[in-house]
Each structure stands twice: as structure tokens, then as C-alpha cells.
Scaffold this active site. Structure first.
Site, PDB file in Angstrom:
ATOM      1  N   HIS A 218      -7.163   0.284  24.138  1.00  0.00           N
ATOM      2  CA  HIS A 218      -6.210  -0.668  23.515  1.00  0.00           C
ATOM      3  C   HIS A 218      -6.627  -0.938  22.060  1.00  0.00           C
ATOM      4  O   HIS A 218      -5.809  -0.893  21.141  1.00  0.00           O
ATOM      5  CB  HIS A 218      -6.232  -1.971  24.327  1.00  0.00           C
ATOM      6  N   GLU A 222      -4.597   0.598  18.654  1.00  0.00           N
ATOM      7  CA  GLU A 222      -4.084  -0.336  17.641  1.00  0.00           C
ATOM      8  C   GLU A 222      -4.586   0.070  16.256  1.00  0.00           C
ATOM      9  O   GLU A 222      -3.821   0.153  15.284  1.00  0.00           O
ATOM     10  CB  GLU A 222      -4.558  -1.751  18.000  1.00  0.00           C
ATOM     11  N   LYS A 225      -2.998   3.276  14.944  1.00  0.00           N
ATOM     12  CA  LYS A 225      -1.604   3.068  14.491  1.00  0.00           C
ATOM     13  C   LYS A 225      -1.591   2.478  13.085  1.00  0.00           C
ATOM     14  O   LYS A 225      -0.891   2.957  12.197  1.00  0.00           O
ATOM     15  CB  LYS A 225      -0.867   2.115  15.453  1.00  0.00           C
ATOM     16  N   ASN A 226      -2.416   1.447  12.875  1.00  0.00           N
ATOM     17  CA  ASN A 226      -2.446   0.808  11.552  1.00  0.00           C
ATOM     18  C   ASN A 226      -2.888   1.795  10.476  1.00  0.00           C
ATOM     19  O   ASN A 226      -2.269   1.898   9.411  1.00  0.00           O
ATOM     20  CB  ASN A 226      -3.423  -0.371  11.560  1.00  0.00           C
TER      21      ASN A 226
END
Ligand SMILES: O=S(=O)(c1ccc(O)cc1O)N1Cc2ccccc2C1
Length: 380
Positions: A218, A222, A225-226
């Protein structure tokens, strides 16, 4: 699990709910979330007496408790399912409050304090439920995991999974995505290994940690993606080849550190705090436009929640940015499993004081002292 652990954790956070600013408590979505917690606490209290029986009923309880255990496990599964949208619902509540009321720094501080503890409490409750249902729910054990804990969680493999899936999303939306270079350094054998491309299998011993793979995934998903979004958007107008993301995994004696570096242009210090702020992450001002167009939209809470996962086992998630160049995201995990016990919010006087005292106004001020800026005449 101690029989009362779950109701205690539910009751603790419900008491804290009552300390919330009325402006948030009165929001429809928050009222609904509060109702879910009351319902779930009542469900659990039905099993309260099962563990307190005297001797003569013990035989009866044995057969009853086996049957009961099934009903208890079913009840946990029902509770887990009932609460699956709580993060979204509370984010909606924050949004409703921002639209209905003016929000001052005090309310913002209380909301930040509460949501960090509320979501950490929720991570811990879901962890307990998953452990119980995986250990007693009858499902086959996946290769010597203990519940959802993998005693030999292969960090590089989770990194590759998160990268591959984030890259797929990035390619779909931007038709481009940065490569990834993975380095890992193991304190013990003082060597740094460089995996040029993730699918290349190194022949060295994998870096493993006792951890919950889904939590690690998780956090990494995240961050990927950023970083991918930052690199593609920062370089698309420059039509250069995209600079690769770099990850280095270092296993030290106390910490296992994963650093993801991107050349995505970075973010200024003044905006950095917004990335972890629940109030800003749910609002739509230009500040979050940065991170809320598809496919990353709806991940407004991605960074604060990922940081909670890291902190849950006494680790952390830290961002350091060089505005104009790029950002380093660091995940710190405990290398030693005995150190990685749960970090839980405690409901006590300190916590109550947090909600009742108004936050001190700034006790530093920026003075412009023109004398400091008088340039000596230039000699050049
Ligand atoms: O703020 S960031 O530096 C940034 C924040 C978190 C992270 O994990 C990686 C990052 O790179 N960054 C996110 C983003 C998105 C679109 C366009 C430009 C940028 C810059």
C-alpha cells in the site's frame, strides 16, 4: 487475542469521537460512521459472557464455544465488511464540514489529530480481525504466514509488484512511464547490489523483514503513483526521455530503509505540509490539483494513510523535496521483529487536553530588518 481487546479499541475511539468539534460531529457522514461503530460494539458485546463462565457450565461452553467461535468469526467478518468504506465516509464528512462551516486553525488541528488516531485505531482493529479470521476462519494457511504477517517478507519482490502495477496505471493514462533502478545494500555483507531492471533476478540473499506485505505494498504503490505522475508531468513538456526512478533498500542493524527518489520537480516547503493534511487533501483548492487528477484521483488520503501504516509498527514515512528538481520518499521499517510491536493511540488526559485547549498562536514572528539587507556596495 485477548477476548476484550476488540471492544476496548472500539470503545476507546468512540469516546474520542465525542470530543470532536460539533461542526464535524454533526455532519451526516460522520453521524453514519458513528452509528457503524455503535452497531459493531453491540455485536461484539453479545460474546462478552462467553468467556466468563463458571466451572459447571464449562463442558457445555466447550461445545457451545466451538459453535460460538464460528459465530464470533462470522461476526468479525460482518464488522470488517460493514466498516469497509469508513475512510471515504469520514473524508466526505470533512468535505461536508468545509462546505457548511468556516474552519479555523483550531478545528483543523483537532481534525488532523483525531483522524490520525482514528485511522490508526482502524488499522489496528482490521489487523486483529484479519489475524483472527485467517488463524481461525478455516482458510488454508499461505506458506507459513502467521495470519497476514509474513515472517520472511521479500522487500524487493513487493517493490517490484507495486512498481509494475503503478507503471501499468501510468502507461494507461500518460502513455509513458519512468524506468526503475533498484539498489540494495546489506549492512552485514557491506556490499551494494544494483538491479538494473526489476525483473532481473539478483543472485544475492533477498532482504526480508517480518512485516504485513499488504501494508508495505500500500505504501509503495502510493509513492510510485506520486513519483511517476511527477516525473511524467514535469518532463512531458520538455519531450526528453524520462529520468528513471531510483530505489535503494538498506538493511541496517535497527532500521530497514527504502528510499524512492524521483526527478519530478519536487514541491516547495510551504506546500509540503498539505500533502499529509486531511483537510487540504479532501479540499479542491489548486494546492491539491497537483495530486488529484486521474488516475491518482481519490488518493487524497494516500500519503497520510501510508504514513500511518509505517508508524503502526514503529516505522515512519518521510518526504524530503528539492523544489525544482525532485523528491525523496523514505519508508523506515524496524529491521528487528521484536521491536515492531503495535503503536496504538491511548485515550487519556493528554488526549482530552488536545481537544479542549485552544492551540497557541504562533510565538515566532518574521521581522524584516532592512539593515540586514543593505548590500555593501559591490566591489566587482
Ligand atoms: O510533491 S511531489 O514532489 C511528490 C510528493 C510525494 C511523492 O511521493 C513524490 C513526489 O514527487 N510531486 C508530486 C507531483 C505530482 C504532479 C506534478 C508534480 C509533482 C511533484
Amino acid at each position: 487475542m485477548k477476548p476484550k481487546e476488540l471492544p476496548v479499541r472500539l470503545a476507546n475511539i468512540m469516546k474520542e469521537f465525542s470530543l470532536l468539534p460539533e461542526t464535524l460531529l454533526s455532519m451526516p457522514s460522520v453521524v453514519e460512521v458513528s452509528g457503524l461503530y455503535k452497531q459493531s460494539l453491540n455485536d461484539l458485546l453479545l460474546f462478552e459472557d462467553v468467556h466468563e463462565t463458571n466451572e459447571e457450565k464449562l463442558n457445555h461452553i466447550h461445545t457451545f464455544s466451538y459453535h460460538h467461535l464460528d459465530r464470533f468469526t462470522e461476526s468479525l467478518i460482518r464488522i470488517r465488511d460493514r466498516h469497509k468504506d469508513v475512510v471515504l465516509m469520514t473524508a466526505q464528512g470533512v468535505m461536508e464540514m468545509k462546505e457548511a462551516h468556516s474552519v479555523n486553525a483550531n478545528i483543523e488541528a483537532n481534525v488532523q489529530y483525531f483522524l490520525d488516531r482514528f485511522y490508526m485505531n482502524r488499522v489496528s482493529i482490521r489487523m486483529l480481525i484479519n489475524q483472527h479470521t485467517l488463524l481461525f476462519g478455516g482458510s488454508p494457511n499461505t506458506h507459513n504466514h502467521i495470519g497476514c504477517i509474513d515472517p520472511h517478507c521479500d522487500v524487493i519482490r513487493v517493490i517490484e509488484d507495486a512498481y509494475t502495477n503503478a507503471r501499468f496505471l501510468c502507461d494507461q493514462y500518460y502513455l509513458a512511464s519512468p524506468e526503475l533502478i533498484i539498489k540494495h545494500h546489506n549492512e552485514r555483507d557491506h556490499k551494494t547490489y544494483i538491479l538494473k531492471s526489476p525483473h532481473e533476478k539478483g543472485n544475492n540473499s533477498p532482504i526480508t523483514v517480518v512485516y504485513v506485505p499488504s501494508h508495505l505494498y500500500h505504501m509503495l504503490f502510493e509513492l510510485f503513483k506520486n513519483s511517476m505522475r511527477a516525473v511524467v508531468e514535469f518532463h512531458e513538456s520538455k519531450s526528453e526521455t524520462l529520468p528513471p526512478l531510483e530505489i535503494i533498500v538498506v538493511l541496517g542493524s535497527e532500521d530497514l530503509t527504502i528510499k524512492l527518489s524521483d526527478q519530478g520537480g519536487g514541491i516547495s516547503r510551504s506546500l509540503m505540509d498539505m500533502l499529509f493534511n486531511y483537510m487540504y487533501s479532501t479540499a479542491q483548492p489548486p494546492a491539491t490539483a497537483l495530486l488529484d487528477t486521474p488516475p491518482l484521483a481519490g488518493y487524497g488520503y494516500g500519503l497520510p494513510l501510508s504514513r500511518l501504516y509505517a508508524r503502526y509498527f514503529h516505522g515512519d514515512l518521510v518526504l524530503t523535496s528539492l523544489e525544482g528538481y525532485g523528491t525523496d520518499a523514505l519508508i523506515y521499517l524496524k529491521a528487528i521483529s521484536s521491536e515492531a510491536n503495535e503503536l496504538l493511540p491511548v485515550y487519556n488526559k493528554t488526549c482530552q487536553r488536545q481537544y479542549t485547549t485552544s492551540h497557541q498562536t504562533n510565538d515566532w514572528s518574521s521581522q524584516v530588518n532592512s539593515a540586514m539587507f543593505i548590500r555593501p556596495f559591490s566591489t566587482s
